[in-house]
Scaffold this active site. Structure first.
Site, PDB file in Angstrom:
ATOM      1  N   SER A  46       0.836  -1.201   0.000  1.00 24.92           N
ATOM      2  CA  SER A  46       0.000   0.000   0.000  1.00 24.92           C
ATOM      3  C   SER A  46       0.866   1.245   0.000  1.00 24.92           C
ATOM      4  CB  SER A  46      -0.934  -0.003   1.218  1.00 24.92           C
ATOM      5  OG  SER A  46      -0.198  -0.111   2.417  1.00 24.92           O
TER       6      SER A  46
ATOM      7  N   ASN B 258       1.877   3.081   3.942  1.00 30.44           N
ATOM      8  CA  ASN B 258       2.427   2.267   5.031  1.00 30.44           C
ATOM      9  C   ASN B 258       3.948   2.401   5.044  1.00 30.44           C
ATOM     10  OD1 ASN B 258       3.274   0.169   6.760  1.00 30.44           O
ATOM     11  ND2 ASN B 258       1.443  -1.019   6.299  1.00 30.44           N
TER      12      ASN B 258
ATOM     13  N   ALA C 219     -11.886  -4.051  -2.720  1.00 31.32           N
ATOM     14  CA  ALA C 219     -11.054  -4.416  -3.868  1.00 31.32           C
ATOM     15  C   ALA C 219      -9.974  -5.416  -3.501  1.00 31.32           C
ATOM     16  CB  ALA C 219     -10.424  -3.157  -4.468  1.00 31.32           C
ATOM     17  N   GLU C 220      -9.498  -5.366  -2.258  1.00 29.14           N
ATOM     18  CA  GLU C 220      -8.441  -6.276  -1.822  1.00 29.14           C
ATOM     19  C   GLU C 220      -8.979  -7.621  -1.337  1.00 29.14           C
ATOM     20  OE1 GLU C 220      -6.217  -4.175   1.172  1.00 29.14           O
ATOM     21  OE2 GLU C 220      -4.865  -3.337  -0.330  1.00 29.14           O
TER      22      GLU C 220
ATOM     23  N   TYR D 132     -11.814   0.560  -1.092  1.00 28.78           N
ATOM     24  CA  TYR D 132     -10.410   0.144  -0.974  1.00 28.78           C
ATOM     25  C   TYR D 132     -10.328  -1.274  -0.405  1.00 28.78           C
ATOM     26  CZ  TYR D 132      -5.506   0.470   0.607  1.00 28.78           C
ATOM     27  OH  TYR D 132      -4.173   0.242   0.825  1.00 28.78           O
TER      28      TYR D 132
ATOM     29  N   TYR E  35       1.984 -11.140   4.333  1.00 30.08           N
ATOM     30  CA  TYR E  35       1.905  -9.776   4.852  1.00 30.08           C
ATOM     31  C   TYR E  35       2.705  -9.718   6.149  1.00 30.08           C
ATOM     32  CZ  TYR E  35      -0.246  -5.138   5.138  1.00 30.08           C
ATOM     33  OH  TYR E  35      -0.462  -3.778   5.149  1.00 30.08           O
TER      34      TYR E  35
END
Length: 237
Positions: free
Chosen positions: A37, A40, A181-182, A178, A202
């Protein structure tokens, strides 16, 4: 809490499979997905290079997807005029792409197996649209899923609002866009990208990851059997 295998130290990275199947999918090594992103601070060139070097050594294919969906809308919702929002979004995306490009240069020749694309590239692809339709249907009746989705959107907004301020409807809508979409990449990346299996990597356990990979007894939406999730945390020293 989701089931997690003990943390591993691998090339100075913390690797923690999350969920019952994720450890096996990590060892299988078909595909790894990294989401990056714009806002971040974790995603420095150094951290990205460390996780990319680890990934290309262990997976047949690696994808890096950087978020660009709803970025302009978010900036407009926070008061930017449209031309200024467009310029700011473009600047942020250039910064992300520059860090990813630099990280891949640091990885060396093996970086040729890493594909880098913006999230918006997938919006019209059939596999993505099919999984997103599945997510959209689940959000209509799965209250736990909707609650976690909404909480993630509000957490995203809270970092940008004054203390105690409530988000405006346009701000909430952009934040939900947002997260929506992820969400498909938590559910069935193999179907979206045409790979045999995939591990969503992640540096922490996001709330959606905790919910979907937590072996919850109820809920309409569940990850595909070939979808894994893992903490892959770099820059430990």
């Amino acid at each position: 809490m989701p089931h997690s295998e003990p943390a591993l130290i691998d090339n100075d990275l913390d690797i923690v499979p999350v969920g019952m199947r994720s450890g096996d999918l990590l060892r299988r090594g078909d595909h790894a997905l990294f989401g990056v992103s714009t806002g971040n601070s974790y995603f420095t060139r150094r951290c990205l290079a460390e996780v990319m070097a680890w990934a290309v050594d262990r997976f047949e294919v690696v994808d890096v997807v950087h978020a660009d969906v709803a970025l302009e809308a978010m900036l407009e919702a926070f008061g930017y005029e449209r031309p200024a929002a467009r310029r700011s979004a473009a600047k942020q995306l250039r910064g992300v792409r520059r860090r990813i490009k630099g990280a891949l240069e640091d990885v060396g020749p093996d970086a040729g197996r890493v594909r880098v694309r913006p999230l918006s590239d997938f919006l019209d692809q059939p596999g993505y649209r099919e999984v997103r339709a599945q997510v959209r249907t689940a959000l209509q009746t799965d209250m736990e899923l909707r609650s976690v989705r909404d909480a993630m959107a509000h957490q995203f907004l809270a970092k940008r609002l004054a203390p105690g301020a409530l988000p405006l409807p346009a701000q909430t809508e952009a934040a939900l866009d947002y997260v929506n979409a992820e969400l498909p990449f938590f559910v069935d990346t193999p179907h979206i990208l045409g790979v045999d299996s995939s591990v969503h990597c992640y540096h922490t356990v996001l709330a959606l990851g905790r919910l979907l990979f937590g072996e919850r007894p109820t809920g309409l939406l569940r990850p595909a059997d070939t979808q894994g999730y893992a903490i892959v945390a770099a820059c430990l020293a």
